[in-house]
Design a protein around this motif. Structure first.
Motif, PDB file in Angstrom:
ATOM      1  N   ASN A 158     -16.530  11.093 -27.074  1.00  0.00           N
ATOM      2  CA  ASN A 158     -15.095  11.175 -26.785  1.00  0.00           C
ATOM      3  C   ASN A 158     -14.803  12.106 -25.613  1.00  0.00           C
ATOM      4  N   SER A 159     -15.743  12.994 -25.332  1.00  0.00           N
ATOM      5  CA  SER A 159     -15.524  13.981 -24.272  1.00  0.00           C
ATOM      6  C   SER A 159     -16.870  14.432 -23.722  1.00  0.00           C
ATOM      7  N   PHE A 160     -16.828  15.327 -22.742  1.00  0.00           N
ATOM      8  CA  PHE A 160     -18.045  15.865 -22.138  1.00  0.00           C
ATOM      9  C   PHE A 160     -18.226  17.308 -22.593  1.00  0.00           C
ATOM     10  N   GLU A 161     -19.222  17.550 -23.407  1.00  0.00           N
ATOM     11  CA  GLU A 161     -19.469  18.909 -23.881  1.00  0.00           C
ATOM     12  C   GLU A 161     -20.880  19.014 -24.455  1.00  0.00           C
ATOM     13  N   ALA A 162     -21.329  20.237 -24.663  1.00  0.00           N
ATOM     14  CA  ALA A 162     -22.681  20.467 -25.181  1.00  0.00           C
ATOM     15  C   ALA A 162     -22.709  20.334 -26.696  1.00  0.00           C
TER      16      ALA A 162
END
Length: 302
Positions: free
Chosen positions: A34-38
């Motif tokens: 759903n998003s860009f993250e670690a």
């Protein structure tokens, strides 16, 4: 044993399929974010993994290897670790991977009879030293791509399926060993930007299998001159642009014949042939049987 899974997590969902064999497990996963993250992943298992990226971009830190990697498109490597502790940062909304996990004993028994690359890795596995076959991840060539598809679309059942999956798992190990034994210093394509453009060219050919662009058109689409496109494509994927189109068409046609009720005529147009006659001629040359006869032929069940 074959198992399908669907898992929802905070940042997206995972659709996966897993095949459990004696001392080998195979997995295919598609992660939609759903998003860009670690995010992190941990387990305590010890294994040797043949890892294949099929699509998507991501960076990851591998604690056991004390290394970080930036990966894009089609790539592969072999990793041994006693436990797993990684941090992944997705740079695309979808990542697709394929992997084969060997028990350490199984891998050692096979790899000790392999080439120098496999023998060196087997020695590290014996000494329980976390290791990777190479710090340079190489692109999946067409042979590797083909074998992965044969596994994903396998038509065998029961014991024959297990035997087939085992043989194809070992074949992928051999193909990787051969790929990493080659001399990387003589490569024509060296920049990451040019590699990315070639991956884009490959994806365009997959999506437009029914009406692929010409070399000139493809060159413009990926902003790479024709000479570099032709030379680089052959170097990275082990086949020419036209060879890739032909093999992809034949592979898809075979899957459709064995896995659907589509007629040979419908499949001919679906795979981009101008007439059923041209398709039938090409198919018979490739597989030794006409499209109409292959569905009932005992030797063509995959």
């Amino acid at each position: 044993m074959e198992k399908d899974n669907y898992l929802t997590f905070e940042n997206g969902n995972i659709t996966s399929k897993k095949w459990e064999l004696d001392r080998i497990s195979i997995s295919h996963s598609i992660i939609d974010y759903n998003s860009f993250e670690a995010h992190t992943s941990k387990n305590d298992s010890e294994s040797v993994r043949l890892h294949f990226g099929l699509s998507g971009n991501y960076d990851f830190n591998f604690k056991q290897l004390k290394s970080s990697f930036k990966l894009t498109g089609h790539h592969n490597n072999i990793i041994y670790s006693d436990g797993l502790d990684i941090e992944v940062f997705n740079k695309s909304k979808r990542i697709e991977t394929f992997g084969i996990n060997f028990t350490t004993e199984t891998f050692i028994n096979i790899a000790q009879n392999g080439n120098d690359s496999l023998k060196k890795l087997a020695e590290k596995v014996i000494n329980k030293k976390n290791a990777i076959l190479s710090n340079e991840w190489k692109p999946n060539n067409f042979k590797i791509h083909q074998v992965i598809n044969e596994i994903l679309y396998c038509q065998f059942t029961d014991e024959l399926k297990d035997l087939f999956l085992l043989s194809k798992s070992i074949e992928l190990l051999v193909l990787q060993a051969e790929l990493y034994e080659s001399n990387s210093q003589s490569r024509f394509i060296k920049s990451n930007l040019d590699k990315q453009k070639l991956f884009e060219a490959k994806e365009i050919l997959v999506k437009k299998i029914d009406n692929p662009p010409t070399i000139s058109q493809l060159s413009i689409l990926v902003n790479l001159n024709e000479y570099k496109l032709k030379k680089g494509f052959k170097e990275m994927f082990g086949t020419t642009v036209f060879g890739y189109i032909h093999s992809n068409r034949m592979s898809l046609a075979k899957r459709l014949l064995l896995g659907t009720d589509m007629s040979a005529k419908e499949i001919a147009y679906e795979t981009g042939y101008s007439s059923p006659q041209h398709f039938s001629k090409a198919f018979k040359k490739e597989f030794g049987n006409t499209p109409d006869s292959i569905r009932n032929h005992p030797d063509y069940t995959t």
